[in-house]
Design a protein around this motif. Structure first.
Motif, PDB file in Angstrom:
ATOM      1  N   TRP A  94      10.568  30.529  29.812  1.00  0.00           N
ATOM      2  CA  TRP A  94      11.464  29.506  30.340  1.00  0.00           C
ATOM      3  C   TRP A  94      11.536  28.301  29.414  1.00  0.00           C
ATOM      4  O   TRP A  94      12.608  27.715  29.220  1.00  0.00           O
ATOM      5  N   ALA A  95      10.412  27.901  28.839  1.00  0.00           N
ATOM      6  CA  ALA A  95      10.403  26.765  27.915  1.00  0.00           C
ATOM      7  C   ALA A  95      11.229  27.067  26.667  1.00  0.00           C
ATOM      8  O   ALA A  95      11.981  26.213  26.183  1.00  0.00           O
ATOM      9  N   VAL A  96      11.111  28.288  26.157  1.00  0.00           N
ATOM     10  CA  VAL A  96      11.888  28.685  24.979  1.00  0.00           C
ATOM     11  C   VAL A  96      13.376  28.701  25.316  1.00  0.00           C
ATOM     12  O   VAL A  96      14.215  28.219  24.543  1.00  0.00           O
ATOM     13  N   THR A  97      13.724  29.235  26.483  1.00  0.00           N
ATOM     14  CA  THR A  97      15.124  29.275  26.897  1.00  0.00           C
ATOM     15  C   THR A  97      15.687  27.868  27.064  1.00  0.00           C
ATOM     16  O   THR A  97      16.800  27.579  26.601  1.00  0.00           O
ATOM     17  N   ALA A  98      14.920  27.003  27.709  1.00  0.00           N
ATOM     18  CA  ALA A  98      15.371  25.622  27.908  1.00  0.00           C
ATOM     19  C   ALA A  98      15.540  24.895  26.578  1.00  0.00           C
ATOM     20  O   ALA A  98      16.514  24.159  26.381  1.00  0.00           O
ATOM     21  N   THR A  99      14.617  25.122  25.650  1.00  0.00           N
ATOM     22  CA  THR A  99      14.719  24.491  24.330  1.00  0.00           C
ATOM     23  C   THR A  99      15.972  24.949  23.604  1.00  0.00           C
ATOM     24  O   THR A  99      16.682  24.137  22.999  1.00  0.00           O
ATOM     25  N   GLY A 100      16.238  26.234  23.679  1.00  0.00           N
ATOM     26  CA  GLY A 100      17.452  26.756  23.037  1.00  0.00           C
ATOM     27  C   GLY A 100      18.711  26.173  23.636  1.00  0.00           C
ATOM     28  O   GLY A 100      19.636  25.768  22.910  1.00  0.00           O
ATOM     29  N   LEU A 101      18.786  26.093  24.957  1.00  0.00           N
ATOM     30  CA  LEU A 101      19.977  25.551  25.606  1.00  0.00           C
ATOM     31  C   LEU A 101      20.158  24.065  25.319  1.00  0.00           C
ATOM     32  O   LEU A 101      21.267  23.606  25.067  1.00  0.00           O
ATOM     33  N   VAL A 102      19.063  23.328  25.342  1.00  0.00           N
ATOM     34  CA  VAL A 102      19.139  21.884  25.060  1.00  0.00           C
ATOM     35  C   VAL A 102      19.582  21.652  23.617  1.00  0.00           C
ATOM     36  O   VAL A 102      20.396  20.767  23.338  1.00  0.00           O
ATOM     37  N   SER A 103      19.082  22.463  22.697  1.00  0.00           N
ATOM     38  CA  SER A 103      19.480  22.276  21.298  1.00  0.00           C
ATOM     39  C   SER A 103      20.959  22.621  21.090  1.00  0.00           C
ATOM     40  O   SER A 103      21.648  21.953  20.320  1.00  0.00           O
ATOM     41  N   ILE A 104      21.459  23.631  21.801  1.00  0.00           N
ATOM     42  CA  ILE A 104      22.889  23.970  21.691  1.00  0.00           C
ATOM     43  C   ILE A 104      23.742  22.813  22.210  1.00  0.00           C
ATOM     44  O   ILE A 104      24.735  22.423  21.573  1.00  0.00           O
ATOM     45  N   VAL A 105      23.371  22.258  23.346  1.00  0.00           N
ATOM     46  CA  VAL A 105      24.122  21.128  23.906  1.00  0.00           C
ATOM     47  C   VAL A 105      24.068  19.930  22.962  1.00  0.00           C
ATOM     48  O   VAL A 105      25.085  19.266  22.711  1.00  0.00           O
ATOM     49  N   ALA A 106      22.894  19.662  22.402  1.00  0.00           N
ATOM     50  CA  ALA A 106      22.760  18.530  21.475  1.00  0.00           C
ATOM     51  C   ALA A 106      23.600  18.738  20.222  1.00  0.00           C
ATOM     52  O   ALA A 106      24.227  17.793  19.726  1.00  0.00           O
ATOM     53  N   VAL A 107      23.631  19.959  19.710  1.00  0.00           N
ATOM     54  CA  VAL A 107      24.443  20.236  18.523  1.00  0.00           C
ATOM     55  C   VAL A 107      25.915  20.018  18.820  1.00  0.00           C
ATOM     56  O   VAL A 107      26.646  19.421  18.020  1.00  0.00           O
ATOM     57  N   VAL A 108      26.383  20.471  19.965  1.00  0.00           N
ATOM     58  CA  VAL A 108      27.795  20.278  20.321  1.00  0.00           C
ATOM     59  C   VAL A 108      28.122  18.798  20.452  1.00  0.00           C
ATOM     60  O   VAL A 108      29.145  18.324  19.925  1.00  0.00           O
ATOM     61  N   ILE A 109      27.258  18.045  21.120  1.00  0.00           N
ATOM     62  CA  ILE A 109      27.504  16.607  21.287  1.00  0.00           C
ATOM     63  C   ILE A 109      27.497  15.889  19.941  1.00  0.00           C
ATOM     64  O   ILE A 109      28.369  15.059  19.659  1.00  0.00           O
ATOM     65  N   LEU A 110      26.533  16.214  19.092  1.00  0.00           N
ATOM     66  CA  LEU A 110      26.464  15.562  17.779  1.00  0.00           C
ATOM     67  C   LEU A 110      27.648  15.957  16.897  1.00  0.00           C
ATOM     68  O   LEU A 110      28.148  15.135  16.122  1.00  0.00           O
ATOM     69  N   THR A 111      28.091  17.194  17.017  1.00  0.00           N
ATOM     70  CA  THR A 111      29.257  17.622  16.235  1.00  0.00           C
ATOM     71  C   THR A 111      30.514  16.899  16.700  1.00  0.00           C
ATOM     72  O   THR A 111      31.334  16.471  15.878  1.00  0.00           O
ATOM     73  N   ALA A 168      22.894  15.272  11.590  1.00  0.00           N
ATOM     74  CA  ALA A 168      21.981  15.343  12.735  1.00  0.00           C
ATOM     75  C   ALA A 168      22.152  16.656  13.487  1.00  0.00           C
ATOM     76  O   ALA A 168      21.179  17.252  13.950  1.00  0.00           O
ATOM     77  N   ALA A 169      23.393  17.131  13.595  1.00  0.00           N
ATOM     78  CA  ALA A 169      23.644  18.414  14.266  1.00  0.00           C
ATOM     79  C   ALA A 169      22.969  19.550  13.520  1.00  0.00           C
ATOM     80  O   ALA A 169      22.397  20.458  14.136  1.00  0.00           O
ATOM     81  N   THR A 170      23.009  19.507  12.199  1.00  0.00           N
ATOM     82  CA  THR A 170      22.355  20.538  11.397  1.00  0.00           C
ATOM     83  C   THR A 170      20.836  20.486  11.579  1.00  0.00           C
ATOM     84  O   THR A 170      20.187  21.529  11.718  1.00  0.00           O
ATOM     85  N   ALA A 171      20.285  19.293  11.610  1.00  0.00           N
ATOM     86  CA  ALA A 171      18.837  19.151  11.799  1.00  0.00           C
ATOM     87  C   ALA A 171      18.403  19.656  13.174  1.00  0.00           C
ATOM     88  O   ALA A 171      17.417  20.390  13.300  1.00  0.00           O
ATOM     89  N   VAL A 172      19.150  19.296  14.205  1.00  0.00           N
ATOM     90  CA  VAL A 172      18.818  19.744  15.562  1.00  0.00           C
ATOM     91  C   VAL A 172      18.957  21.260  15.667  1.00  0.00           C
ATOM     92  O   VAL A 172      18.124  21.926  16.287  1.00  0.00           O
ATOM     93  N   ALA A 173      19.980  21.820  15.061  1.00  0.00           N
ATOM     94  CA  ALA A 173      20.168  23.275  15.092  1.00  0.00           C
ATOM     95  C   ALA A 173      19.022  23.990  14.393  1.00  0.00           C
ATOM     96  O   ALA A 173      18.528  25.018  14.879  1.00  0.00           O
ATOM     97  N   THR A 174      18.577  23.449  13.271  1.00  0.00           N
ATOM     98  CA  THR A 174      17.468  24.063  12.539  1.00  0.00           C
ATOM     99  C   THR A 174      16.176  24.005  13.341  1.00  0.00           C
ATOM    100  O   THR A 174      15.466  25.007  13.469  1.00  0.00           O
ATOM    101  N   ILE A 175      15.876  22.844  13.876  1.00  0.00           N
ATOM    102  CA  ILE A 175      14.642  22.689  14.656  1.00  0.00           C
ATOM    103  C   ILE A 175      14.699  23.526  15.934  1.00  0.00           C
ATOM    104  O   ILE A 175      13.749  24.242  16.268  1.00  0.00           O
ATOM    105  N   GLY A 176      15.798  23.458  16.653  1.00  0.00           N
ATOM    106  CA  GLY A 176      15.935  24.236  17.888  1.00  0.00           C
ATOM    107  C   GLY A 176      15.880  25.726  17.643  1.00  0.00           C
ATOM    108  O   GLY A 176      15.259  26.474  18.398  1.00  0.00           O
TER     109      GLY A 176
END
Length: 68
Positions: free
Chosen positions: A19-36, A43-51
């Motif tokens: 569940w933690a891995v799934t939540a991290t993946g979903l949060v990183s996708i949302v953050a990438v979309v918002i930053l884009t 910043a979107a590239t950095a968040v995508a890489t880390i996520g």
């Protein structure tokens, strides 16, 4: 007598990790979309890489734990 059962004490830890891995993946996708959308591609590239790396490493650990 010694107990030789090698079952982990907390069998639900793998479920929590999944569940933690799934939540991290979903949060990183949302953050990438918002930053884009905010035109902040660096910043979107950095968040995508880390996520993505957290998701891959966490998914591998969950897979190894479920096989044990």
């Amino acid at each position: 007598m010694t107990h030789i059962d090698r079952t982990p004490e907390h069998p639900h830890s793998t479920v929590r990790l999944a569940w933690a891995v799934t939540a991290t993946g979903l949060v990183s996708i949302v953050a990438v979309v918002i930053l884009t959308l905010a035109h902040n591609t660096e910043a979107a590239t950095a968040v995508a890489t880390i996520g993505g790396s957290v998701t891959v490493v966490g998914g591998a650990q969950a897979g190894l734990r479920s096989r044990r």
